[in-house]
Design a protein around this motif. Structure first.
Motif, mmCIF file in Angstrom:
data_model
loop_
_atom_site.group_PDB
_atom_site.id
_atom_site.type_symbol
_atom_site.label_atom_id
_atom_site.label_comp_id
_atom_site.label_asym_id
_atom_site.label_seq_id
_atom_site.Cartn_x
_atom_site.Cartn_y
_atom_site.Cartn_z
ATOM 1 N N VAL A 1 -66.584 23.115 -53.879
ATOM 2 C CA VAL A 1 -67.028 23.010 -52.493
ATOM 3 C C VAL A 1 -66.021 23.703 -51.401
ATOM 4 O O VAL A 1 -64.875 23.652 -51.911
ATOM 5 N N SER B 1 -63.254 23.009 -46.070
ATOM 6 C CA SER B 1 -63.970 22.014 -44.953
ATOM 7 C C SER B 1 -64.836 20.965 -45.080
ATOM 8 O O SER B 1 -64.990 20.107 -44.483
ATOM 9 N N GLN B 2 -65.133 20.979 -46.551
ATOM 10 C CA GLN B 2 -66.062 19.751 -47.115
ATOM 11 C C GLN B 2 -65.356 18.742 -47.585
ATOM 12 O O GLN B 2 -65.954 17.658 -48.111
ATOM 13 N N ARG C 1 -63.784 15.945 -46.932
ATOM 14 C CA ARG C 1 -64.083 14.732 -46.434
ATOM 15 C C ARG C 1 -65.605 14.085 -46.678
ATOM 16 O O ARG C 1 -65.711 12.963 -46.283
ATOM 17 N N GLN C 2 -66.253 14.969 -46.915
ATOM 18 C CA GLN C 2 -67.854 14.770 -47.108
ATOM 19 C C GLN C 2 -68.145 13.937 -48.189
ATOM 20 O O GLN C 2 -69.138 13.220 -48.144
ATOM 21 N N ARG C 3 -67.352 14.080 -49.497
ATOM 22 C CA ARG C 3 -67.521 13.334 -50.526
ATOM 23 C C ARG C 3 -66.235 13.274 -51.324
ATOM 24 O O ARG C 3 -65.379 14.130 -51.327
ATOM 25 N N THR D 1 -63.188 14.225 -53.645
ATOM 26 C CA THR D 1 -63.033 15.613 -53.825
ATOM 27 C C THR D 1 -61.743 15.563 -54.455
ATOM 28 O O THR D 1 -60.647 15.187 -54.202
ATOM 29 N N THR E 1 -62.138 21.388 -54.669
ATOM 30 C CA THR E 1 -61.897 22.555 -53.844
ATOM 31 C C THR E 1 -60.437 23.012 -53.644
ATOM 32 O O THR E 1 -59.642 22.543 -54.237
ATOM 33 N N GLU F 1 -61.497 29.187 -45.227
ATOM 34 C CA GLU F 1 -62.927 29.300 -45.000
ATOM 35 C C GLU F 1 -63.260 30.597 -45.786
ATOM 36 O O GLU F 1 -64.472 30.516 -46.596
#
Length: 355
Positions: free
Chosen positions: A5, A8-9, A11-13, A15, A68, A148
């Protein structure tokens, strides 16, 4: 099954972070100085920490399904790919370790039976990265953030790497020009035209060779040393602190980087050419001390020595070597090598000998 991923992602799940640091990671596998990599998993390369983790499947956080990194390079990519393909990674562990080490430290033992294979993998990654995307440290020039922009590189390389790993001939068109350039340089390094003088007490290797060479050849035999002074024909010189002193090296103790201010001042006092000796700070990934014409940007400093201008000095080679050796012998006299220097300790050591 794990998936890559974008950074930038994070903290979304839950990782896993490879070759990077960031808040909120389920597990960090990085050799960066001060990174919270579990002690049992510390390794010279971040990919090495990943491979250790794969052999310790009960490691807390390893169950996270997202992976990541905040930049793309050989070491980080090998680590990310290995988490996504654990069985294949362990099957090719030695080759992947060689590849990560060559990519990050530019070191390799050319007598290793898998050295040529590792060189092809690194050159394939480098060639395709430059042809399809941008060179290392090139994102800012394109007004993009590396964390990014690098996600696009991972998306392209991750599904294609296995084929080249198992059959490097499939990538010959990309890697062959660079491999041949490095092979030619290795022949020069291994010939009577090149000599090396070691100063192990200060971690310095002095290499005398006719012309600037690609790093994979020039630094290939420098394992165990953290500074390289390259002396080329026509009084052309470069000094470099290797990347081994930017990270937390696990395999051996190191001396801290020292500011090059005093050494540059001494050389400038001796210099009578139109150019001045300049240097990078201790936190640069590979600080250079060299005669400057036009200031190099980070991408140019990271590129091979034979891809940037190196100017002739008034100072004779033996005098330059003596000055460099004397400087570090004096400054390191009261400092003992050890593992896991913090940046605060590195700066404090530099302040202590510069005062």
């Amino acid at each position: 099954m794990k998936t890559f991923v974008p950074f930038s992602q994070l903290r979304q799940r839950p990782t896993i972070i490879v070759d990077s640091t960031g808040l909120g990671a389920a597990l960090t596998l990085a050799h960066w100085r001060g990174a919270p990599t579990p002690e049992a998993l510390r390794d010279d390369t971040s990919a090495g920490s990943v491979l250790r983790a794969l052999r310790a499947p009960t490691t807390p956080g390893l169950e996270a399904e997202a992976v990541t990194a905040n930049h793309f390079d050989v070491d980080g990519f090998v680590g990310v790919w290995s988490l996504l393909h654990p069985e294949l990674a362990l099957q090719h562990e030695h080759l992947l370790r060689l590849t990560a080490t060559l990519g990050d430290f530019r070191e390799i033992e050319w007598h290793d039976p898998l050295a040529e294979h590792a060189l092809k993998l690194v050159c394939w990654l480098n060639a395709e990265e430059k042809a399809r995307f941008y060179e290392p440290f090139g994102a800012p020039a394109r007004r993009r953030r590396e964390d990014e922009a690098s996600a696009e590189k991972f998306d392209w390389f991750l599904p294609r790497f296995r084929e080249i790993l198992e059959n490097p001939e499939a990538g010959r068109a990309a890697w062959e020009p660079e491999v041949e350039r490095v092979r030619h340089a290795i022949a020069i390094m291994q010939s009577a035209r090149t000599t090396a003088h070691a100063y192990p007490e200060i971690g310095l290797l002095v290499v005398r060779t006719p012309e600037p060479l690609p790093y994979y050849a020039l630094f290939g035999p420098t394992a165990g040393f953290d500074m390289v002074l390259s002396l080329y024909d026509d009084n052309r010189y470069e000094f470099e602190y290797k990347y081994t002193t930017w990270i937390d090296l696990e395999s051996r103790p190191t001396l801290p980087r020292l500011p090059l201010t005093g050494l540059a001042s001494r050389l400038n006092a001796l210099e009578q050419s139109p150019h001045r000796w300049t240097y990078d700070g201790v936190t640069d990934t590979g600080p250079l001390l060299r005669l400057e014409g036009k200031r190099l940007n980070k991408a140019q400093r990271y590129a091979d020595p034979d891809q940037r201008p190196i100017y002739s000095s008034f100072i004779a080679p033996n005098v330059l070597e003596q000055e460099v050796v004397a400087f570090f012998r004096e400054k390191y006299a009261g400092i003992q090598p050890r593992r896991y220097w913090t940046w605060a300790e590195v700066r404090a050591a530099g302040d202590a000998v510069s005062g």
